[in-house]
Design an enzyme around this catalytic site. Structure first.
Site, PDB file in Angstrom:
ATOM      1  N   LYS A 136      -5.925   3.045 -11.547  1.00 49.37           N
ATOM      2  CA  LYS A 136      -6.048   3.881 -10.352  1.00 49.37           C
ATOM      3  C   LYS A 136      -5.604   5.314 -10.629  1.00 49.37           C
ATOM      4  O   LYS A 136      -6.210   6.262 -10.124  1.00 49.37           O
ATOM      5  CB  LYS A 136      -5.241   3.270  -9.203  1.00 49.37           C
ATOM      6  CG  LYS A 136      -5.804   1.937  -8.725  1.00 49.37           C
ATOM      7  CD  LYS A 136      -5.017   1.384  -7.546  1.00 49.37           C
ATOM      8  CE  LYS A 136      -5.586   0.048  -7.099  1.00 49.37           C
ATOM      9  NZ  LYS A 136      -4.867  -0.495  -5.916  1.00 49.37           N
ATOM     10  N   ASP A 172      -0.363   0.395  -7.970  1.00 50.24           N
ATOM     11  CA  ASP A 172      -0.592   1.661  -7.257  1.00 50.24           C
ATOM     12  C   ASP A 172       0.333   2.775  -7.747  1.00 50.24           C
ATOM     13  O   ASP A 172       0.177   3.930  -7.350  1.00 50.24           O
ATOM     14  CB  ASP A 172      -0.385   1.471  -5.744  1.00 50.24           C
ATOM     15  CG  ASP A 172      -1.360   0.483  -5.141  1.00 50.24           C
ATOM     16  OD1 ASP A 172      -2.555   0.563  -5.465  1.00 50.24           O
ATOM     17  OD2 ASP A 172      -0.927  -0.369  -4.340  1.00 50.24           O
ATOM     18  N   GLY A 182      -7.816  -3.094  -7.024  1.00 51.98           N
ATOM     19  CA  GLY A 182      -7.790  -4.048  -8.115  1.00 51.98           C
ATOM     20  C   GLY A 182      -8.468  -5.339  -7.715  1.00 51.98           C
ATOM     21  O   GLY A 182      -8.561  -6.278  -8.500  1.00 51.98           O
ATOM     22  N   ASP A 215      -5.412   2.159  -1.309  1.00 50.29           N
ATOM     23  CA  ASP A 215      -5.525   0.820  -1.860  1.00 50.29           C
ATOM     24  C   ASP A 215      -6.233  -0.030  -0.798  1.00 50.29           C
ATOM     25  O   ASP A 215      -6.231   0.314   0.387  1.00 50.29           O
ATOM     26  CB  ASP A 215      -4.117   0.291  -2.151  1.00 50.29           C
ATOM     27  CG  ASP A 215      -4.100  -1.174  -2.519  1.00 50.29           C
ATOM     28  OD1 ASP A 215      -4.980  -1.615  -3.278  1.00 50.29           O
ATOM     29  OD2 ASP A 215      -3.196  -1.888  -2.044  1.00 50.29           O
ATOM     30  N   PHE A 216      -6.826  -1.135  -1.217  1.00 52.92           N
ATOM     31  CA  PHE A 216      -7.530  -1.995  -0.253  1.00 52.92           C
ATOM     32  C   PHE A 216      -6.654  -3.160   0.203  1.00 52.92           C
ATOM     33  O   PHE A 216      -6.278  -3.256   1.368  1.00 52.92           O
ATOM     34  CB  PHE A 216      -8.838  -2.514  -0.853  1.00 52.92           C
ATOM     35  CG  PHE A 216      -9.650  -3.335   0.120  1.00 52.92           C
ATOM     36  CD1 PHE A 216     -10.296  -2.734   1.185  1.00 52.92           C
ATOM     37  CD2 PHE A 216      -9.761  -4.712  -0.031  1.00 52.92           C
ATOM     38  CE1 PHE A 216     -11.029  -3.481   2.096  1.00 52.92           C
ATOM     39  CE2 PHE A 216     -10.502  -5.475   0.861  1.00 52.92           C
ATOM     40  CZ  PHE A 216     -11.141  -4.858   1.930  1.00 52.92           C
ATOM     41  N   ASP A 217      -6.313  -4.058  -0.723  1.00 56.82           N
ATOM     42  CA  ASP A 217      -5.575  -5.262  -0.358  1.00 56.82           C
ATOM     43  C   ASP A 217      -4.169  -4.931   0.116  1.00 56.82           C
ATOM     44  O   ASP A 217      -3.417  -4.221  -0.556  1.00 56.82           O
ATOM     45  CB  ASP A 217      -5.497  -6.219  -1.551  1.00 56.82           C
ATOM     46  CG  ASP A 217      -6.868  -6.755  -1.942  1.00 56.82           C
ATOM     47  OD1 ASP A 217      -7.564  -7.266  -1.053  1.00 56.82           O
ATOM     48  OD2 ASP A 217      -7.235  -6.649  -3.121  1.00 56.82           O
TER      49      ASP A 217
END
Length: 208
Positions: free
Chosen positions: A141, A168, A97, A8-10
């Site tokens: 995802k 997630d 997202g 995940d990014f954030d």
């Protein structure tokens, strides 16, 4: 052995939420942050929450959005963790997202093999308050991970997925190494590895 690692990014690769940084510039930081918290906790539908938050960014200059997205703080240990996974031979990708403006920049900086995220639409040189892309739903995802596993001929047992929020859950369900990173309680229920320290290097002992 990990052959595919999905971050995940954030609040995972990056220390914070991209949309919260953008919202602060628009003067709607508290309003957006409250929606973000509820969405990540599974209290709001992710798609609806994303639309509501992005609508509040309408009118933000694209140049300012780019500047903010290119100067986000990386999570401690992000560079070292990604480098180690690549050394092990894993394909390392990011599912978010959040937004292409941020993930594409940091995919290059971290040397990721690919990034998948959403696109902030514009009206001229300003954000329009609209969003589109492959990562807009709570199960996006998981669906994208299934496709990547098929494309790369990678099994669940060879897959690592790491994130912090409700959107997630679907990808952790498809990973043998399902890591909840400083995560909301709802995600911990889907994890077999739980890390509470904000340092991505903490995952390495679990996969060596």
């Amino acid at each position: 052995m990990v052959k595919l690692a999905v971050f995940d990014f954030d609040s995972t690769l990056m220390d914070g939420e991209t949309i919260d940084f953008l919202a602060q510039e628009c003067g709607v930081g508290e309003q957006v942050s409250a929606i973000t918290h509820k969405a990540m906790s599974g209290e709001l539908d992710f798609f609806e929450a994303l639309q509501k938050r992005v609508a509040l960014l309408e009118g933000l200059p694209l140049s300012k959005a780019q500047e903010i997205c290119h100067n986000l703080p990386l999570m401690q240990g992000a560079k070292e963790c990604v480098k180690e996974l690549k050394t092990m031979g894993a394909k390392v990708v990011c599912f978010s997202g959040g937004f292409h403006l941020a993930t594409r920049h940091f995919a290059k900086e971290l040397g990721l093999h690919a990034d998948f995220s959403n696109i902030l639409h514009t009206n001229g040189d300003f954000l329009s308050g609209k969003v589109g892309g492959d990562m807009m739903f709570s199960d996006s995802k998981g669906d994208m991970l299934r496709r990547l596993q098929s494309l790369l001929n990678t099994t669940k047992q060879e897959t690592l997925a790491i994130g912090d929020g409700a959107n997630d859950c679907a990808m952790l369900d498809r990973a043998g190494y399902a890591i909840a990173f400083c995560a909301k309680p709802i995600l911990k229920q889907h994890a077999n590895i739980i890390i509470e320290q904000k340092d991505l290097r903490e995952i390495l002992p679990h996969i060596r």
